[in-house]
Design a protein around this motif. Structure first.
Motif, mmCIF file in Angstrom:
data_model
loop_
_atom_site.group_PDB
_atom_site.id
_atom_site.type_symbol
_atom_site.label_atom_id
_atom_site.label_comp_id
_atom_site.label_asym_id
_atom_site.label_seq_id
_atom_site.Cartn_x
_atom_site.Cartn_y
_atom_site.Cartn_z
ATOM 1 N N LEU A 1 30.624 17.278 -83.162
ATOM 2 C CA LEU A 1 31.214 18.322 -83.973
ATOM 3 C C LEU A 1 30.582 18.590 -85.529
ATOM 4 O O LEU A 1 30.706 19.451 -86.058
ATOM 5 N N GLU A 2 29.813 17.292 -85.773
ATOM 6 C CA GLU A 2 29.122 17.438 -87.203
ATOM 7 C C GLU A 2 28.272 18.684 -87.300
ATOM 8 O O GLU A 2 27.763 19.462 -87.975
ATOM 9 N N GLN B 1 46.910 8.729 -76.760
ATOM 10 C CA GLN B 1 47.473 9.912 -77.190
ATOM 11 C C GLN B 1 46.587 10.727 -78.300
ATOM 12 O O GLN B 1 46.044 9.882 -79.052
ATOM 13 N N PRO B 2 46.594 11.763 -78.379
ATOM 14 C CA PRO B 2 45.895 12.432 -79.411
ATOM 15 C C PRO B 2 46.248 11.937 -80.864
ATOM 16 O O PRO B 2 47.252 11.498 -81.007
ATOM 17 N N GLN B 3 45.063 11.714 -81.576
ATOM 18 C CA GLN B 3 45.223 11.175 -83.039
ATOM 19 C C GLN B 3 44.393 11.953 -83.961
ATOM 20 O O GLN B 3 43.332 12.504 -83.482
ATOM 21 N N PRO B 4 44.915 12.044 -85.150
ATOM 22 C CA PRO B 4 43.946 12.757 -86.250
ATOM 23 C C PRO B 4 42.729 12.271 -86.216
ATOM 24 O O PRO B 4 42.528 10.914 -86.042
ATOM 25 N N MET C 1 41.817 19.040 -79.862
ATOM 26 C CA MET C 1 42.733 20.158 -80.062
ATOM 27 C C MET C 1 42.576 20.216 -81.500
ATOM 28 O O MET C 1 42.453 19.407 -82.242
ATOM 29 N N ARG C 2 43.141 21.468 -81.736
ATOM 30 C CA ARG C 2 43.379 21.747 -83.244
ATOM 31 C C ARG C 2 44.661 21.173 -83.679
ATOM 32 O O ARG C 2 45.660 21.445 -83.097
ATOM 33 N N GLY D 1 45.398 22.517 -89.237
ATOM 34 C CA GLY D 1 44.009 22.304 -89.378
ATOM 35 C C GLY D 1 43.201 21.059 -88.765
ATOM 36 O O GLY D 1 43.906 20.043 -88.679
ATOM 37 N N GLY D 2 41.845 21.103 -88.894
ATOM 38 C CA GLY D 2 41.178 19.802 -88.473
ATOM 39 C C GLY D 2 41.455 19.646 -86.762
ATOM 40 O O GLY D 2 42.121 20.326 -86.094
ATOM 41 N N TRP D 3 40.942 18.470 -86.466
ATOM 42 C CA TRP D 3 40.944 18.058 -85.192
ATOM 43 C C TRP D 3 41.792 16.911 -84.773
ATOM 44 O O TRP D 3 42.035 16.168 -85.741
#
Length: 704
Positions: A479-480, A536-539, A521-522, A526-528
């Motif tokens: 991503l970077e 589970q999805p985490q910031p 996922m967004r 914003g952000g990922w």
């Protein structure tokens, strides 16, 4: 003192000797094989002479060529380093005959200590303690079996002319003796040209303790304290330290006295090491010790002695060889030092050597060693540089790391810190293994013997870097690279990229045979957000900065977890003779964190929208990147699963495949074109007129 010295060796020891000569104002001559023409030791010396092809027998072991190089260069002396010709009595004599000083002991001393059985007889006469055993000249099989029974099982059969663990067998019972003897003889004959053996009592929980001795030509001999070299694999040393932990003052004095007696018994001059095997008491100390052998040269582990004495042992070698008396020796050691040998090898495969180009070589920072200077907290001795190749021709050592501290605990902590800073891409290495070893509870407590590594190999050889940490760091690096579109791109690989808004992205990292899926996922603001495996999805938040060629330093926060890591991209190795991007070898991302190292490939990368635009035969780009290859042409019929295009992202190639058969209607991009996420790439139509829709596509990825 000499004005010019030829160094008859290579790698880190040749660089080490050259450094001291430079400090003393002595010019140096390197010798090198054709394989080492660009070697670090060649650059470290004032002159260099090629002495033959890569095989050591035709170069570094060719005494005639080395002596000719000494004559041609006008060198007054030859320093043999260790290994190769360093303990070759015939070479030492040839140097003397040619009027060139051999920086080492007299030929007679080398010869006397070169045969184990002969050296044991000499030590017995000098009153040096010996392991109960048989060291006689008679080699009849029946006699040897009888001697083994007299000594009492278990016993150790050792090649009389052996070394490096070759020609050595442990025998636990009389029924196994004949087979072990035959195997030992065959190996000794092949390795040393001499199948004579000796038999000794197998010492329980043995520790390997050695004394550094030095003698001059004026009758002075000193002992410069002891080193513990008990941590070994395949009977070869891995970690050394000084002083040896757990000894009483009386034991230290007795070891030193025995070592001096051993050196004096053979008229020794120069640097040498008298090695003892000690019986451990199970609590970090020893009960007794016995003479094992004498190495008539400087040892690989000599830096730990230098670190606790403040001496330069190479400078002492040069002064003694020039006829000077020994300088004053310190009376007490200062602090504690530990050395590890960083090898190109695969610990999980039985420590087999590994070869390859050092695409990335990052070693911890160190303070250069100075003659008679104070010890540095961490010292690094190396004979290779980034870009060099570890070949199968020579020892695969990459570097030695030597840590010093006021206490043993401080030295071990500094060593662990230094090993965490090692980042090597190319051949396999033992860096992670060493890091676990120096932090193992038994070693830290000083409760070690020569069997520790074998006993704890399950823990020491385990992969330490958690899979989710490896995938997390690799994903952030990917991503970077995308985010670097409008900034200084650290990997020079992402021109034209942008952070396209995707409903989701699936990244399928591969570590060996293990898949490490990642779902991006967004977030609502914003952000990922990132989900790894079944989590589970985490910031996801990270900060990145370039830290070397193709390398990023990352500070990552994922939910409540934090991680600091370095990620190195190993470039693909293209065959320029083939204009086919599918022939590119997959690149890998190497993740280095405090708990280990992992190499990952991006085996599949896709998005939920990767099947085109609404199933209308329109293929859209699943991510921003560059068109690396167009594999089809308008009018061409394609089958299900057939590759259509190759999209390059972060120098990783993603092959877009047809999910159904059809005919290419139009190709809308060209090789080299930068495209954005969602850009239309090609259109397809059904192969036959029917109600069938044109083919959609699926996406698979290969790291370029």
């Amino acid at each position: 003192m000499f004005s010019k010295v030829l160094i008859a060796n290579r790698g880190e020891i040749a660089c080490r000797v050259a450094a001291t000569c430079r400090e003393l104002g002595i010019r140096t001559v390197a010798v090198y094989s054709e394989a080492d023409a660009q070697g670090a030791h060649v650059a470290a010396c004032d002159e260099a002479i090629c002495i033959g092809p890569a095989p050591a027998a035709q170069s570094y072991l060719d005494a005639a060529r080395i002596l000719q190089a000494a004559r041609d260069s006008g060198a007054q002396a030859v320093h043999p380093g260790y290994g190769f010709l360093s303990e070759n009595a015939a070479f030492a004599q040839a140097c003397a005959d040619a009027g060139v000083v051999f920086i080492g002991p007299p030929p007679a001393a080398i010869h006397a200590m070169g045969l184990k059985a002969e050296s044991k007889r000499l030590m017995q006469a000098a009153g040096v303690p010996l392991v109960p055993g048989y060291h006689g000249a008679a080699q009849d099989d029946a006699l040897l079996a009888a001697e083994a029974a007299r000594i009492g099982y278990p016993v150790l059969i050792k090649a009389s002319a052996g070394g490096g663990g070759k020609g050595m067998r442990e025998v636990m019972a009389a029924a196994d003796f004949a087979a072990a003897l035959g195997s030992c003889r065959r190996e000794a004959k092949a390795a040393f040209g001499n199948d004579a053996v000796l038999i000794e009592k197998l010492v329980a929980k043995p520790r390997h303790i050695e004394i550094q001795v030095f003698a001059d030509s004026h009758g002075h001999t000193v002992a410069l304290f002891e080193r513990d070299c008990s941590l070994q694999r395949r009977h070869q040393k891995v970690v050394e330290e000084a002083p040896a932990p757990g000894l009483t003052p009386e034991q230290r004095a007795a070891l030193a006295q025995a070592a001096v007696a051993a050196a004096q018994a053979v008229g020794y001059v120069g640097a040498g090491t008298v090695e003892f095997i000690a019986e451990g008491d199970g609590a970090g100390g020893i009960r007794s010790f016995y003479f094992m052998e004498m190495n008539t040269r400087l040892q690989v582990e000599h830096p730990v002695t230098e670190m606790i004495t403040g001496l330069d042992l190479v400078a002492w070698q040069l002064r003694v060889a020039a006829g000077e008396p020994l300088p004053a020796a310190p009376q007490m050691p200062h602090g504690h030092a530990v050395e590890v040998r960083l090898y190109a090898e695969n610990p999980a495969a039985g420590f087999l050597p590994s070869t390859g180009r050092l695409a990335r070589l990052a070693l911890p920072p160190h303070v250069a060693f100075k003659v008679d200077g104070d010890p540095a907290a961490l010292r690094v001795d190396s004979g290779v540089r980034e870009g060099d190749t570890i070949t199968p021709h020579y020892d695969p050592m990459i570097a030695k790391l030597i840590a010093w501290g006021e206490t043993r605990a401080q030295a071990l902590a500094r060593m662990a810190q230094g090993l965490r800073a090692v980042r090597i891409v190319g051949p396999d290495t033992n860096a992670a293994f060493l890091h676990r070893l120096v932090q193992s509870p038994a070693f830290m407590a000083g409760h070690m013997d020569t069997g520790l590594i074998a006993r704890e190999q399950g823990t020491l050889l385990a992969e330490a870097l958690a899979p989710e940490h490896a995938a997390l760091a690799a994903t952030c690096a990917l991503l970077e690279a995308e985010r670097a579109q409008r900034t200084l791109d650290p990997w020079s690989a992402c021109d034209g990229w942008s952070n396209g808004v995707l409903p989701a992205r699936e990244l399928h990292w591969q570590r060996g045979t293990h898949a490490l899926p990642a779902s991006l996922m967004r977030g609502a603001e914003g952000g990922w957000r990132l989900a790894l495996a079944a989590s589970q999805p985490q910031p996801l938040h990270w900060h990145a900065a370039p830290s070397g060629p193709n390398e990023l330093a990352l500070s990552i926060r994922w939910g409540e977890q934090t991680l600091r890591a370095h990620v190195v991209r190993q470039d693909d190795n293209r065959d320029d003779s083939r204009n086919d991007s599918r022939a590119a070898k997959p690149a890998r991302l190497h993740v280095f964190a405090s708990d280990g190292h992992a190499a990952l490939s991006l085996r599949q990368a896709s998005t939920h929208a990767a099947s085109g635009a609404g199933g209308n035969g329109r293929l859209s780009a699943p991510m921003p990147g560059r068109i690396a290859a167009v594999l089809v042409a308008p009018g061409q019929t394609v089958q299900t699963g057939q590759p259509l295009l190759v999209l390059e992202a972060m120098k990783m190639e993603h092959t877009l495949q047809a999910s159904d058969g059809g005919v290419i209607d139009a190709v809308l991009v060209a090789v080299g074109e930068q495209i954005q996420e969602g850009a239309l790439l090609l259109r397809m139509r059904a192969a036959e007129a029917s109600e069938q829709d044109a083919a959609g596509v699926t996406t698979t990825g290969d790291a370029a």
